[in-house]
Design an enzyme around this catalytic site. Sequence first.
Site, short mmCIF file in Angstrom:
data_model
loop_
_atom_site.label_atom_id
_atom_site.label_comp_id
_atom_site.label_asym_id
_atom_site.label_seq_id
_atom_site.Cartn_x
_atom_site.Cartn_y
_atom_site.Cartn_z
N SER A 102 10.31 -50.04 -34.74
CA SER A 102 9.78 -49.85 -33.38
C SER A 102 10.82 -49.15 -32.50
O SER A 102 12.01 -49.44 -32.55
CB SER A 102 9.44 -51.22 -32.78
OG SER A 102 8.91 -51.05 -31.49
N ASN B 153 21.71 -46.95 -27.00
CA ASN B 153 20.57 -46.54 -26.19
C ASN B 153 20.26 -47.61 -25.16
O ASN B 153 20.44 -48.80 -25.40
CB ASN B 153 19.34 -46.27 -27.06
CG ASN B 153 18.51 -47.51 -27.32
OD1 ASN B 153 17.74 -47.94 -26.45
ND2 ASN B 153 18.69 -48.11 -28.48
N ILE C 295 16.94 -47.37 -23.20
CA ILE C 295 15.69 -46.71 -22.79
C ILE C 295 14.96 -47.62 -21.80
O ILE C 295 14.31 -47.12 -20.87
CB ILE C 295 14.78 -46.46 -24.03
CG1 ILE C 295 15.55 -45.73 -25.15
CG2 ILE C 295 13.53 -45.69 -23.62
CD1 ILE C 295 16.18 -44.43 -24.77
N LEU D 47 12.54 -49.73 -22.60
CA LEU D 47 11.13 -49.88 -22.96
C LEU D 47 10.17 -49.08 -22.08
O LEU D 47 9.18 -49.61 -21.57
CB LEU D 47 10.73 -51.37 -23.00
CG LEU D 47 11.08 -52.05 -24.33
CD1 LEU D 47 11.04 -53.56 -24.18
CD2 LEU D 47 10.13 -51.60 -25.43
N CYS E 26 15.01 -57.27 -27.08
CA CYS E 26 15.45 -56.02 -26.47
C CYS E 26 16.59 -56.30 -25.49
O CYS E 26 16.44 -57.12 -24.59
CB CYS E 26 14.31 -55.32 -25.73
SG CYS E 26 14.89 -53.79 -24.94
N ASN F 49 17.58 -56.52 -34.14
CA ASN F 49 17.48 -55.55 -33.06
C ASN F 49 18.89 -55.02 -32.80
O ASN F 49 19.86 -55.41 -33.45
CB ASN F 49 16.90 -56.23 -31.80
CG ASN F 49 16.17 -55.22 -30.90
OD1 ASN F 49 16.63 -54.09 -30.73
ND2 ASN F 49 15.05 -55.62 -30.33
N THR F 50 19.01 -54.10 -31.83
CA THR F 50 20.32 -53.50 -31.56
C THR F 50 21.31 -54.54 -31.01
O THR F 50 20.91 -55.58 -30.49
CB THR F 50 20.19 -52.37 -30.54
OG1 THR F 50 19.58 -52.91 -29.35
CG2 THR F 50 19.34 -51.23 -31.06
N GLY G 119 22.35 -47.88 -35.88
CA GLY G 119 22.91 -46.91 -36.82
C GLY G 119 23.81 -47.57 -37.85
O GLY G 119 24.02 -48.78 -37.83
N GLY H 48 18.93 -52.25 -39.92
CA GLY H 48 20.21 -52.01 -39.29
C GLY H 48 20.95 -50.91 -40.04
O GLY H 48 21.59 -51.17 -41.04
#
Lengths: 315, 273
Positions: free
Chosen positions: A28, A76, A78, A80, A137, A199-200, A224, A250
């Site tokens: 996602s 990032n 963003i 959402l 997030c 998630n990140t 990454g 990941g």
Amino acid sequence: MSPNPTPEVDLGVEVAGLRLASPLIAASGTFGYGDEYQGVADYGAIGAISAKGLYLEPRPGCPPPRIWETPSGMLNAIGLQEVGIRRFLKEKLPKIRDLGPTLIANICGSSLEEYGELARILDDAEGVAGIEVNISCPNVAEGGIEFGRDPDMAARAVAVVRRGTRLPVIPKLSPSAGDLPQVTRRVEEAGADAISLINTIPAMAIDAETRRPRLANIIGGLSGPAIRPIAVRMVWQVARATRLPVIGMGGITGAADVVEFLLAGATAVQIGTMNFVDPGIWKRTRNDLIAYCRRHQVLAVRELTGALALPGSGA
Amino acid sequence: MENGIGREDVAARLVERQRLSEDAQLLRFRTLGDGTASGLPGQFAMVRVAGGGLLRRPYSLADVTSKREFALLVKEVGVGTRALMTLPIGGETSNLTPLGTAFRPPGSDRTAVIVAGGVGIAPFVLYCRRLMESGRSAIVLLGGRRHRDLYLMDAFERFGMDVRVATEDGSRGTPGFVTALVDDALADAGAPELLSCGPTGMLRAVARLASAAGLSHQVSIERRMGCGMGCCLGCVVWAETRAGGPAEYLRSCTEGPVFDADRIVWDRDPHPL
């Protein structure tokens, strides 16, 4: 001598009751609403697409700059930016339900009520096969990671989604949770059908010349290859804490990385940042995964899940 | 060409390097295999090159000279551009192309007035080549800090364009900003349409002039991009989705990089001038 020297390798996996033709899932936030990579990515190699996170209402997202490249990764924030559930159902869903890959909707709420409402709306949306619940997030002020850090909140978010839908419920966990196995057990009790992670990782970069943060949001999420060893460790810990299937992600760059996550306990994997770098990753990884299985006499990719050879195990 | 149609991941080999200054080069590539060089002026390529960092980097298609040859204008800003500028002849790149929106040609009764700053001339090389091929001309205003920052003037002259230049240090052409040349150019063009690409401050100044004169103005806005395919949402610009409508963050890779300038809400643009 084998009567069939190159048997078909079965790449099919079943996760949260979803039968996927390939264990490779688009993560996602990295694959838009699903149709953006048409003509460039090989959709036949993609088992499922987890679409961009949705709230009830459209959100503008964070101001730019929103991304920054870091060593072997990217930050990032963003925030959402998304079109809201109604526009998703009306404009986006009809374009993606016939593309081939199974479609997983990804939802985020700023309140428990919002998570529940989104689940109820998606329950009878034609073409949506499952719901990934974003409780992780790092870039939104409300909801997101606030739900995922705390086992009670995570369980309540999953429970309210569970009550709202018959679809498979897949909470996406945050690497920022203090005790991931504990969060895992709690969301399992609350009715989750599978777990996805990670998630990140909340992170930050600063421009030494201007003394300014690289992102307008100051803090962003790191993704990454840089985060892959952390993700593999977390998948290993979570897989040992639950009987639910785990979807690992990941920094996956190719088949060897996929196998790493499977051996650590994942049933399927998601590819995110590296899809930006190389949209050919789907076809290449699928083919290399088949080659790996042949080389190791693995007939079905699901045999690899949790098949880590531990020191002293004789394997 | 419709946006998003025909894009592919094209492998290419560097065949020619033209050094334009100590930190800028025009690089010509030839596609490999069955990859085609295509694209309209204003569209861009997302380029991956060994040693050039993790993510692809966006470059305007500066020239497309055949079905197999295209060119990129590269100015050194970081690891991605440095990798291209030190790529040996014969070195390979992977190019997602053509991406994004294109500049429209001027109306048949109109003359294009192009305002470009520094490396912002890149899309206009291809634009002017296409104008020349259809027997048309344009007024091209080039600006830079110094004489050496005015790239490829000779190419525009060869295409038969009316080239006028300004440098901030006065080492060539009119001293000062290129925007000071716009009023005269608009008067000379008679029925002008404006196109611009360059630093944000320049674009905003041209947008004010165009707005005051009620002229069509297309602007190319480049932002840091992660994917070029509309998925990472990293490259957004605060802009109106339709004239006078509500503003939202539009993707410079997909709704842009070429926008009608009157849709851009310049005052919300948080990027430094």
